[in-house]
Design a protein around this motif. Structure first.
Motif, PDB file in Angstrom:
ATOM      1  N   SER A 171      40.083  28.698  40.493  1.00 24.46           N
ATOM      2  CA  SER A 171      38.725  28.186  40.674  1.00 24.46           C
ATOM      3  C   SER A 171      38.461  27.793  42.125  1.00 24.46           C
TER       4      SER A 171
ATOM      5  N   ASP B 184      38.593  31.723  43.868  1.00 20.83           N
ATOM      6  CA  ASP B 184      37.681  32.697  43.276  1.00 20.83           C
ATOM      7  C   ASP B 184      36.962  32.053  42.097  1.00 20.83           C
TER       8      ASP B 184
ATOM      9  N   GLU C  47      34.090  32.436  40.812  1.00 22.65           N
ATOM     10  CA  GLU C  47      33.372  33.343  39.916  1.00 22.65           C
ATOM     11  C   GLU C  47      34.302  33.913  38.852  1.00 22.65           C
ATOM     12  N   MET C  48      35.485  34.352  39.266  1.00 23.96           N
ATOM     13  CA  MET C  48      36.438  34.901  38.308  1.00 23.96           C
ATOM     14  C   MET C  48      36.973  33.811  37.387  1.00 23.96           C
TER      15      MET C  48
ATOM     16  N   SER D  56      35.414  31.276  36.279  1.00 25.19           N
ATOM     17  CA  SER D  56      34.407  30.949  35.270  1.00 25.19           C
ATOM     18  C   SER D  56      34.369  31.985  34.152  1.00 25.19           C
ATOM     19  N   ARG D  57      34.925  33.161  34.405  1.00 28.44           N
ATOM     20  CA  ARG D  57      34.915  34.233  33.404  1.00 28.44           C
ATOM     21  C   ARG D  57      36.192  34.298  32.588  1.00 28.44           C
TER      22      ARG D  57
ATOM     23  N   THR E  42      39.003  38.541  46.983  1.00 28.53           N
ATOM     24  CA  THR E  42      38.961  38.003  45.629  1.00 28.53           C
ATOM     25  C   THR E  42      38.813  39.127  44.600  1.00 28.53           C
TER      26      THR E  42
ATOM     27  N   SER F 151      36.916  39.102  41.993  1.00 29.15           N
ATOM     28  CA  SER F 151      35.500  39.316  41.685  1.00 29.15           C
ATOM     29  C   SER F 151      34.831  40.222  42.716  1.00 29.15           C
ATOM     30  N   GLU F 152      35.241  40.118  43.984  1.00 26.23           N
ATOM     31  CA  GLU F 152      34.672  40.980  45.021  1.00 26.23           C
ATOM     32  C   GLU F 152      35.073  42.434  44.798  1.00 26.23           C
TER      33      GLU F 152
ATOM     34  N   HIS G 249      32.835  43.732  42.080  1.00 26.19           N
ATOM     35  CA  HIS G 249      31.474  43.958  42.578  1.00 26.19           C
ATOM     36  C   HIS G 249      31.393  45.287  43.328  1.00 26.19           C
TER      37      HIS G 249
ATOM     38  N   ASN H 185      26.428  38.652  27.640  1.00 29.17           N
ATOM     39  CA  ASN H 185      27.426  38.420  28.681  1.00 29.17           C
ATOM     40  C   ASN H 185      28.764  38.140  28.011  1.00 29.17           C
TER      41      ASN H 185
ATOM     42  N   SER I  28      30.623  35.009  29.827  1.00 31.49           N
ATOM     43  CA  SER I  28      29.931  33.745  30.080  1.00 31.49           C
ATOM     44  C   SER I  28      30.811  32.570  29.672  1.00 31.49           C
TER      45      SER I  28
END
Length: 391
Positions: free
Chosen positions: A91, A94, A96-97, A99-100, A122, A124-125, A128, A314, A317
């Motif tokens: 956290s 990264d 974003e990751m 949170s998933r 990261t 998550s990047e 993306h 999602n 989420s």
């Protein structure tokens, strides 16, 4: 006769063979088959591995030769740490990751940390960038091969369950126990003696071996009755996990293939194998017609399976249920949780406690005038005592 590839080619003691290794070797074979003007047929199997061949969905941390220990060892190292500490670290680097991913999903959390440590980018990047490629979508990058054709053999759930149970019985009749004993003696007995057995990596995590752990380690060391009970327990466990795995694979086909959002979605043709007496007309002939049409560049007469894709759902989420003190990942999982018996029980319990608290507050909040009136009249016990004294 078709030539078969990638059968019995990994040593059972190799624990660091990953889906990336599989993809690299299988992709090289597919390209070689194409170079010889042949058609590669991928037979599964684990749909996660098949997806890694068809779409650009995996993340490469750094170039490595098969058998290299360094990268995989780092992930194993991370998995040994406390799961909450791992998730907290993720956290920070990264969010974003993090949170998933559920804090309990230590493998995926460790993998995301490994990606960041090995590349400085990261996880998550990376995802993306895949999604942003031409032909990419919410579930990953574009297709890697054009003109794909997927044949999905499916059956009625009751028929499939009976078929899977019978397959386990047939495996036992064909000598499964002797094979398990031999495998245990050659590859696992020493690890058990050293208390270093690992059923989370490599071949040891596969269905069909770990379910018989208690039976294998106690055979000849306990009474025949106990040994027979442990054997029955292993057989029943094998049947249960096999059926559970089959359901998981079907869900994967529906969620990742049939309802896959984005432009890079090849046709999936369903073939019902519930009634094997109709194999020729229900499975073989339609399959041959579909494949022949693809080879000739025509549209098959059979229609592919269609499922509506949920663009709004999602699957990663983050939801926190304070009532149950649980973290839920995914919209569908959250919807199922708030309808679950455990959640409804906690909700009922909370409402009951709230009502009790309100009743207590009302009993304590007596008005000043009423309080004075009660004092002047005295309590019922006191009035009765005064009456008796007067008489």
């Amino acid at each position: 006769m078709c030539q078969h590839h990638m059968l019995s080619f990994v040593d059972p003691l190799v624990t660091n063979y990953t889906v990336v290794d599989f993809r690299n070797k299988a992709t090289a074979l597919i390209e070689d088959i194409f170079a010889r003007d042949k058609i590669p047929i991928v037979v599964g199997g684990t749909n996660y591995y098949i997806e890694s061949l068809l779409w650009k969905v995996l993340v490469n941390t750094k170039p490595q030769e098969m058998g290299t220990e360094r990268v995989i060892d780092r992930k194993v190292e991370l998995e040994k740490e406390d799961r909450h500490a791992l998730h907290k670290r993720l956290s920070q680097v990264d969010p974003e990751m993090a949170s998933r991913l559920h804090p309990h999903d230590k493998r995926k959390v460790a993998r995301s940390l490994q990606v960041f440590e090995e590349t400085g980018i990261t996880h998550s990047e990376f995802l993306h960038r895949q999604h942003a490629e031409e032909g990419g979508g919410p579930l990953g990058g574009p297709l890697k091969f054009p003109n794909l054709c997927i044949l999905w053999l499916h059956a009625d759930q009751t028929v499939l369950d009976e078929r899977l149970d019978k397959r386990v019985d047939d495996m036992l009749a064909a000598g499964l126990l002797d094979e398990l004993r031999d495998f245990h003696r050659r590859y696992n007995q020493k690890k058990v003696a050293e208390n270093s057995q690992d059923y989370q990596h490599g071949i040891f995590q596969s269905i069909g071996f770990k379910e018989f752990h208690e039976y294998l380690v106690t055979e000849g060391k306990c009474t025949p009755e106990t040994s027979n009970q442990l054997l029955k327990k292993g057989i029943e466990s094998l049947k249960q996990v096999t059926k559970r795995y089959a359901r998981k694979q079907n869900r994967w086909v529906k969620n990742r293939f049939l309802s896959r959002p984005g432009p890079s979605v090849p046709p999936v043709y369903g073939l019902d194998v519930s009634d094997v007496s109709k194999w020729e007309e229900s499975v073989l002939e339609p399959a041959l017609e579909i494949v022949q049409s693809f080879v000739q560049g025509h549209k098959p007469a059979a229609a592919p399976v269609k499922m509506p894709c949920s663009e709004t759902e999602n699957k990663r989420s983050y939801h926190m249920c304070d009532l149950c003190d649980r973290i839920i990942i995914g919209d569908r999982e959250w919807a199922a949780h708030i309808k679950s018996k455990s959640h409804l029980h906690q909700l009922k319990k909370r409402r009951r406690l709230d009502l009790d608290a309100v009743a207590t507050m009302e009993s304590q909040s007596v008005s000043p005038d009423r309080d004075k009136e009660l004092k002047e009249k005295g309590s019922p016990g006191q009035n009765e005592k005064e009456l008796k004294s007067g008489v």
